[in-house]
Motif scaffolding. Structure first.
Motif, mmCIF file in Angstrom:
data_model
loop_
_atom_site.group_PDB
_atom_site.id
_atom_site.type_symbol
_atom_site.label_atom_id
_atom_site.label_comp_id
_atom_site.label_asym_id
_atom_site.label_seq_id
_atom_site.Cartn_x
_atom_site.Cartn_y
_atom_site.Cartn_z
ATOM 1 N N SER A 1 19.426 35.318 34.009
ATOM 2 C CA SER A 1 18.131 36.723 33.416
ATOM 3 C C SER A 1 18.708 37.766 34.165
ATOM 4 C CB SER A 1 17.260 36.340 34.441
ATOM 5 O OG SER A 1 17.105 35.754 35.753
ATOM 6 N N VAL A 2 17.404 38.740 33.613
ATOM 7 C CA VAL A 2 17.692 40.371 34.025
ATOM 8 C C VAL A 2 16.145 40.677 33.375
ATOM 9 C CG1 VAL A 2 18.523 42.856 33.418
ATOM 10 C CG2 VAL A 2 19.992 40.759 32.967
ATOM 11 N N GLY A 3 15.663 41.348 34.086
ATOM 12 C CA GLY A 3 14.509 41.982 33.978
ATOM 13 C C GLY A 3 14.292 43.591 34.941
ATOM 14 N N SER A 4 13.426 44.324 33.604
ATOM 15 C CA SER A 4 14.194 45.278 35.005
ATOM 16 C C SER A 4 12.766 46.221 34.174
ATOM 17 C CB SER A 4 14.730 47.444 34.062
ATOM 18 O OG SER A 4 14.676 46.627 33.195
ATOM 19 N N VAL A 5 12.010 47.310 35.462
ATOM 20 C CA VAL A 5 10.582 47.663 35.234
ATOM 21 C C VAL A 5 11.203 49.205 35.607
ATOM 22 C CG1 VAL A 5 8.633 47.973 36.398
ATOM 23 C CG2 VAL A 5 9.988 46.029 36.591
ATOM 24 N N VAL A 6 10.471 50.147 34.522
ATOM 25 C CA VAL A 6 10.490 51.660 34.812
ATOM 26 C C VAL A 6 9.577 52.047 35.480
ATOM 27 C CG1 VAL A 6 11.386 53.752 34.018
ATOM 28 C CG2 VAL A 6 12.395 51.822 32.862
ATOM 29 N N LEU A 7 9.718 52.845 36.339
ATOM 30 C CA LEU A 7 8.328 53.371 37.265
ATOM 31 C C LEU A 7 7.878 54.885 37.431
ATOM 32 C CD1 LEU A 7 8.346 51.123 39.752
ATOM 33 C CD2 LEU A 7 6.862 50.864 38.133
ATOM 34 N N LYS A 8 7.072 55.725 36.956
ATOM 35 C CA LYS A 8 7.417 57.422 37.739
ATOM 36 C C LYS A 8 6.237 57.482 38.637
ATOM 37 C CE LYS A 8 5.098 60.503 34.514
ATOM 38 N NZ LYS A 8 5.243 60.707 33.430
ATOM 39 N N LYS A 9 6.164 58.274 40.040
ATOM 40 C CA LYS A 9 6.430 58.210 40.775
ATOM 41 C C LYS A 9 4.823 59.283 40.293
ATOM 42 C CE LYS A 9 4.293 58.381 45.175
ATOM 43 N NZ LYS A 9 4.646 59.135 46.045
ATOM 44 N N GLY A 10 3.371 58.435 40.792
ATOM 45 C CA GLY A 10 1.988 59.661 41.005
ATOM 46 C C GLY A 10 1.755 60.467 41.271
#
Ligand code: CO8
Length: 373
Positions: free
Chosen positions: A364-373
């Motif tokens: 299993s692979v999971g990615s979450v792309v985030l941007k600092k507010g």
């Protein structure tokens, strides 16, 4: 659809820090015992002698120096080699719920949220204490949260899969805010008598609070730009513990009822899969890898993370770009990438981007792309 942010994270670290030298000393004492007990069978060529482990090998092969355990005495006792975690009365809070509540309280405090602001609880981890009632519902009750809760298990990728489930619920308006927790007692399913893997895991619990961006009260938020999940069946990491075990007595107590893996094969197959996954996810979001400030990767093996970062960036990643926590925590399964995020997220400035990425059994692979507010 509502925009979603991570507005808080939490970490529970167990009380017992155990170094490589300690697990090796216990393992080698067990080996001496085993070889003495089996001396005749070994001399007759009927049983293979066990071989000692070494702290130098462990650090070189994995990058692990120590781990935190819920119980160290039982693990380090050569006559036992298993944590001693007494079962609790049904009326008492279970041990994993206790870990979850501790991590959750920190995430709630960071987000400036109370139980009444949360609509949904997900417990996402590799090893659940029982089939039912759901651990998540026990955590929900302990925190005084209304709404609904459920458990899910995607092994080491449980947290990123849990984040996507939370994001979906918030985007659709089913929940205003979701608490996603990862109470991992990996030591309870680790075979401390197995030379190849006795050093791999540690225990920990992480929590992530996700909520609607327009309702967040914390100034320190990370917008979820996208999530991407993938699975591909593999027998190379496996645990055959389950409710059917009692229906075939021949398997009871066998080593494959604990964690087993083909570590080399996992390394070779998972690294390319994860590298391609992250690159494809960033491409889908029209983000160049060079514009990503931080990769909070799953923490299983240092060389594995260096290779994945190289595949994504086309060069070595610095320790700021791909923070390492497995030297202190070892592999804490689904909690690993979230511990890295929790401890190193403050390095990002406004509008900086980062990727949380998990990988493991399933595959299993999971990615979450985030941007600092
Ligand atoms: N001490 C000394 N020597 C050793 C030891 C030891 N403990 N173990 C093996 N060796 C020797 C071997 O005998 C071998 O010797 P030789 O070359 O003479 O045959 C040599 O060292 C090399 O052995 P390996 O090939 O096995 O060693 P590697 O270099 O591959 O390192 C690792 C082993 C560290 C396990 C490495 O393969 C690795 O990290 N692989 C990736 C594993 C991974 O990412 N797994 C993910 C699993 S986690 C997950 O998905 C969640 C599951 C749910 C958690 C449940 C909780 C329990």
């Amino acid at each position: 659809m509502h925009k979603v942010v991570i507005s808080g994270t939490g970490l529970f670290t167990p009380p017992n820090a155990v170094g490589n030298d300690q697990v090796v000393e216990a393992f080698n004492a067990y080996v001496a015992r085993f070889n003495a007990e089996q001396a005749e069978a070994i001399a007759a060529g009927e049983v293979e002698p066990m071989v000692e482990s070494s702290a130098e090998f462990i650090e070189k092969a994995s990058g692990i120096r120590q781990r935190f355990l819920m119980d160290a005495d039982g693990v380090l006792d050569p006559a036992r080699m298993t944590p001693r975690l007494p079962e609790r009365d049904n009326e008492a809070l279970s041990i994993q719920a206790e870990m979850a509540v501790a991590a959750a309280r920190e995430a709630l405090a960071q987000a400036g949220r109370l139980a009444e602001d949360i609509d949904m609880v997900i417990v996402a981890c590799s090893n659940l204490p029982r089939p039912y009632p759901a651990l998540a519902i026990e955590v929900q009750q302990a925190l005084g949260i209304e709404g609904y809760a459920f458990d899910m298990n995607v092994a080491c990728s449980s947290a990123t899969f849990g984040i996507q489930a939370a994001v979906n619920a918030i985007q659709c308006g089913q929940a205003r805010a979701v608490l996603m927790v990862n109470p991992e007692i990996c030591s309870a399913h680790l075979n401390f008598r197995d030379r190849d893997s006795h050093f791999i895991f540690g225990d920990a619990c992480t929590a992530v609070l996700l909520e609607r961006a327009d309702e967040a009260v914390s100034a320190n938020v990370f917008e979820v730009l996208g999530t991407r999940l993938a699975t591909a069946f593999s027998n190379n990491i496996r645990n055959n513990f389950g409710f059917l075990n009692r229906c075939d007595e021949s398997g009871i107590g066998q080593p494959d009822r604990l964690f087993i893996q083909q570590g080399r094969k996992v390394f070779k197959e998972v690294c390319p899969m994860v590298g391609e996954h992250i690159v494809a996810h960033l491409e889908q979001l029209a983000i160049h890898p060079a514009d990503v400030s931080c990769f909070w990767l799953h923490q299983a093996n240092l060389a594995m993370n260096q290779l994945i970062a190289r595949r994504v960036l086309g060069r070595e990643a610095s320790s700021e770009e791909a923070p390492v926590i497995l030297d202190r925590y070892a592999n804490t399964s689904s909690a690993g990438s979230i511990i890295a995020f929790h401890l190193h997220k403050d390095r990002l400035g406004t509008n900086d981007m980062g990727v949380v990425c998990s990988f493991g059994a399933g595959y299993s692979v999971g990615s979450v792309v985030l941007k600092k507010g």
